[in-house]
Design a protein around this motif. Structure first.
Motif, PDB file in Angstrom:
ATOM      1  N   LYS A 143      -0.554 -16.052 -15.516  1.00 28.96           N
ATOM      2  CA  LYS A 143      -1.531 -16.643 -16.438  1.00 28.96           C
ATOM      3  C   LYS A 143      -1.044 -17.968 -17.011  1.00 28.96           C
ATOM      4  O   LYS A 143      -1.744 -18.987 -16.953  1.00 28.96           O
ATOM      5  CB  LYS A 143      -1.816 -15.682 -17.603  1.00 28.96           C
ATOM      6  N   ASP A 144       0.184 -17.952 -17.566  1.00 32.74           N
ATOM      7  CA  ASP A 144       0.664 -19.092 -18.343  1.00 32.74           C
ATOM      8  C   ASP A 144       1.248 -20.221 -17.502  1.00 32.74           C
ATOM      9  O   ASP A 144       1.097 -21.393 -17.862  1.00 32.74           O
ATOM     10  CB  ASP A 144       1.729 -18.624 -19.346  1.00 32.74           C
ATOM     11  N   VAL A 145       1.915 -19.876 -16.428  1.00 36.32           N
ATOM     12  CA  VAL A 145       2.624 -20.889 -15.644  1.00 36.32           C
ATOM     13  C   VAL A 145       1.825 -21.316 -14.409  1.00 36.32           C
ATOM     14  O   VAL A 145       1.707 -22.502 -14.121  1.00 36.32           O
ATOM     15  CB  VAL A 145       4.018 -20.368 -15.222  1.00 36.32           C
ATOM     16  N   TYR A 146       1.259 -20.355 -13.710  1.00 36.67           N
ATOM     17  CA  TYR A 146       0.492 -20.680 -12.507  1.00 36.67           C
ATOM     18  C   TYR A 146      -0.942 -21.080 -12.830  1.00 36.67           C
ATOM     19  O   TYR A 146      -1.617 -21.690 -12.009  1.00 36.67           O
ATOM     20  CB  TYR A 146       0.487 -19.494 -11.539  1.00 36.67           C
ATOM     21  N   GLY A 147      -1.408 -20.711 -14.024  1.00 32.60           N
ATOM     22  CA  GLY A 147      -2.783 -21.033 -14.398  1.00 32.60           C
ATOM     23  C   GLY A 147      -3.801 -20.286 -13.566  1.00 32.60           C
ATOM     24  O   GLY A 147      -4.904 -20.772 -13.319  1.00 32.60           O
ATOM     25  N   MET A 148      -3.441 -19.077 -13.132  1.00 34.19           N
ATOM     26  CA  MET A 148      -4.324 -18.265 -12.305  1.00 34.19           C
ATOM     27  C   MET A 148      -4.682 -16.977 -13.030  1.00 34.19           C
ATOM     28  O   MET A 148      -3.974 -16.544 -13.944  1.00 34.19           O
ATOM     29  CB  MET A 148      -3.636 -17.901 -10.976  1.00 34.19           C
ATOM     30  N   ASP A 149      -5.786 -16.379 -12.610  1.00 36.56           N
ATOM     31  CA  ASP A 149      -6.161 -15.065 -13.120  1.00 36.56           C
ATOM     32  C   ASP A 149      -5.397 -14.024 -12.296  1.00 36.56           C
ATOM     33  O   ASP A 149      -5.583 -13.949 -11.073  1.00 36.56           O
ATOM     34  CB  ASP A 149      -7.670 -14.859 -12.957  1.00 36.56           C
ATOM     35  N   PRO A 150      -4.543 -13.215 -12.917  1.00 35.44           N
ATOM     36  CA  PRO A 150      -3.771 -12.216 -12.169  1.00 35.44           C
ATOM     37  C   PRO A 150      -4.645 -11.277 -11.346  1.00 35.44           C
ATOM     38  O   PRO A 150      -4.207 -10.772 -10.305  1.00 35.44           O
ATOM     39  CB  PRO A 150      -3.025 -11.449 -13.270  1.00 35.44           C
ATOM     40  N   ASN A 151      -5.872 -11.043 -11.800  1.00 37.11           N
ATOM     41  CA  ASN A 151      -6.780 -10.154 -11.072  1.00 37.11           C
ATOM     42  C   ASN A 151      -7.284 -10.781  -9.779  1.00 37.11           C
ATOM     43  O   ASN A 151      -7.788 -10.072  -8.898  1.00 37.11           O
ATOM     44  CB  ASN A 151      -7.976  -9.773 -11.956  1.00 37.11           C
ATOM     45  N   ASP A 152      -7.165 -12.114  -9.670  1.00 40.09           N
ATOM     46  CA  ASP A 152      -7.623 -12.806  -8.463  1.00 40.09           C
ATOM     47  C   ASP A 152      -6.528 -12.938  -7.408  1.00 40.09           C
ATOM     48  O   ASP A 152      -6.802 -13.298  -6.263  1.00 40.09           O
ATOM     49  CB  ASP A 152      -8.132 -14.220  -8.816  1.00 40.09           C
ATOM     50  N   VAL A 153      -5.281 -12.671  -7.801  1.00 39.02           N
ATOM     51  CA  VAL A 153      -4.166 -12.802  -6.859  1.00 39.02           C
ATOM     52  C   VAL A 153      -4.184 -11.627  -5.887  1.00 39.02           C
ATOM     53  O   VAL A 153      -4.246 -10.469  -6.285  1.00 39.02           O
ATOM     54  CB  VAL A 153      -2.818 -12.852  -7.608  1.00 39.02           C
ATOM     55  N   VAL A 154      -4.143 -11.942  -4.592  1.00 33.45           N
ATOM     56  CA  VAL A 154      -4.171 -10.896  -3.567  1.00 33.45           C
ATOM     57  C   VAL A 154      -2.854 -10.807  -2.796  1.00 33.45           C
ATOM     58  O   VAL A 154      -2.604  -9.837  -2.086  1.00 33.45           O
ATOM     59  CB  VAL A 154      -5.331 -11.132  -2.568  1.00 33.45           C
ATOM     60  N   LYS A 155      -2.023 -11.843  -2.956  1.00 34.11           N
ATOM     61  CA  LYS A 155      -0.762 -11.828  -2.213  1.00 34.11           C
ATOM     62  C   LYS A 155       0.257 -12.686  -2.924  1.00 34.11           C
ATOM     63  O   LYS A 155      -0.067 -13.746  -3.461  1.00 34.11           O
ATOM     64  CB  LYS A 155      -0.990 -12.360  -0.787  1.00 34.11           C
ATOM     65  N   GLU A 156       1.515 -12.195  -2.955  1.00 30.23           N
ATOM     66  CA  GLU A 156       2.617 -13.003  -3.465  1.00 30.23           C
ATOM     67  C   GLU A 156       3.703 -12.999  -2.403  1.00 30.23           C
ATOM     68  O   GLU A 156       3.905 -12.005  -1.723  1.00 30.23           O
ATOM     69  CB  GLU A 156       3.159 -12.495  -4.805  1.00 30.23           C
TER      70      GLU A 156
END
Length: 400
Positions: A143-156
């Protein structure tokens, strides 16, 4: 014919598995074959639970269900050795195949030495690991560093020194692991000092490192590490279930280079973690006196530790009790007792720190003490049951 130390690029001959699995689905195909042929009774793996940040162990008995465990979960911080020894009775009455991170394989090897896991009944399919991440801090970091919604992340993915996040819309962003960890984010602290990234202590070691050329992203690099692994891979190849080809020489070099870079990073972290602990073991405890004073004796570290396996803990034994009923042992006494039981075999899996409600750096203490034991006796936990390995300062396995 497949032999020990052979290396291959491998991918599933089944298009569905190749597409659903990660990097060609070799691991999934091998596991499915072992179940179909009755070579094992079950497969032990990890699958996504509520979301990408929650992983759970799974016991698979149906070949068609193996696909559930396809893909990697970097927030899956479990040690499957505990699951095998405690809930499957050490594979005494069943044959199993286990997907292993290096620390899983190290811990299984230690339990095999102690007769708590039956080696002949276990096949270890190792997967490369650059480290795992604590779920809640990782969600905050996204959320804070990548500026992404964690619920939208499908792969790390951890690649080329970066922690890469990918969303369901195809957005991809990578940030240097080193930069993240300098700011207190990224991998778990025990993973940052881990020097074993390629699980050559398993029967087969698989991962994407070193796959270059036309098969980039479509195949898995496989190294055969034991006679058991050679026999299994040979059978899968002969059955036409996995396609293999010789790895590109440059790819072998790249794989070794990636491993070497990560080992150097781990050694650098060890210098930080073990700084000021040059004295004997009791002096190490003295240095962590303040942290241990926070201990509330919840026994969480004991319950989580895969190498703490006594049916009756001596601290709670009946008869002439060390600690009278209704009382808890003094913090140093409790931890010193645990140290005598398991620290020689500690594999730095981090399960103890993971569950500590008082945030005591238990894993760091055990890693420090275990490092001293290894430097004195010259062995490396979980690599080989018989052959001692040389170590340099901070307990590093000698790498060529």
């Amino acid at each position: 014919m497949v032999e020990v130390n052979d290396m291959f690029y491998a991918c599933s001959a089944n298009d569905e598995i190749a597409n659903a699995g990660e990097y060609g689905g070799a691991v999934t195909t091998i596991m499915k074959y072992l179940l179909e042929e009755g070579i094992v009774d079950a497969v032990v793996a990890v699958e996504k639970s509520w979301d990408l940040y929650d992983a759970k162990p799974i016991l698979i008995t149906k070949p068609e269900d193996v696909i559930k465990s396809a893909g990697s979960l970097h927030c899956g911080t479990l040690n499957l050795a505990k699951f095998v020894s405690k809930y499957l009775d050490g594979a005494r009455d069943m044959k199993i195949a286990v997907t292993c991170k290096p620390c899983d394989a190290m811990t299984l090897r230690e339990l095999m030495k102690k007769g708590k896991v039956i080696e002949d009944n276990v096949i270890m399919i190792g997967v490369n690991c650059g480290g795992t991440m604590p779920p809640v801090p990782t969600i905050k970091m996204i959320k804070d560093v990548y500026g992404m919604d964690p619920n939208d992340v499908v792969k790390e993915e951890i690649a080329k020194g970066k922690l890469i996040m990918e969303t369901k819309d195809g957005e991809e962003k990578g940030i240097s692991i080193e930069e993240l960890e300098e700011d207190g984010m990224g991998r778990r602290e025990n993973c940052q000092r881990c020097i074993m990234n390629i699980p050559t202590n398993a029967d087969l070691a698989l991962g994407n490192w070193g796959v270059i050329g036309p098969l980039t992203g479509k195949a898995t690099f496989v190294e055969v590490c034991s006679e058991k692994g050679a026999e299994i891979l040979g059978k899968v190849v002969d059955a036409g279930l996995v396609k293999t080809e010789a790895p590109i020489e440059k790819g072998i070099e790249i794989r070794a280079k990636i491993d070497g870079i990560m080992v150097k990073q781990a050694m650098k972290q060890r210098e930080v973690d073990f700084a000021g602990t040059s004295g004997d073991i009791l002096e190490v405890f003295a240095e962590y006196k303040e942290e241990f004073s926070r201990c509330m004796k919840c026994y969480g570290c004991r319950e989580a530790c895969p190498l703490c396996y006594c049916d009756d803990c001596c601290l709670e034994a009946e008869g002439p009790e060390w600690v009278p009923g209704g009382y808890t042992p003094a913090a140093p006494f409790f931890h010193l007792t645990r140290m005598v039981h398991m620290v020689d075999a500690c594999t730095n899996c981090g399960q103890c720190s993971e569950v500590c409600p008082c945030e005591i750096p238990v894993a760091k203490v055990w890693a420090t003490v275990n490092n001293k034991v290894r430097d004195v006796f010259g062995y490396y936990s979980g690599v080989d049951n018989d052959v001692p390995l040389p170590f340099t300062e901070f307990g590093k396995k000698s790498y060529q």
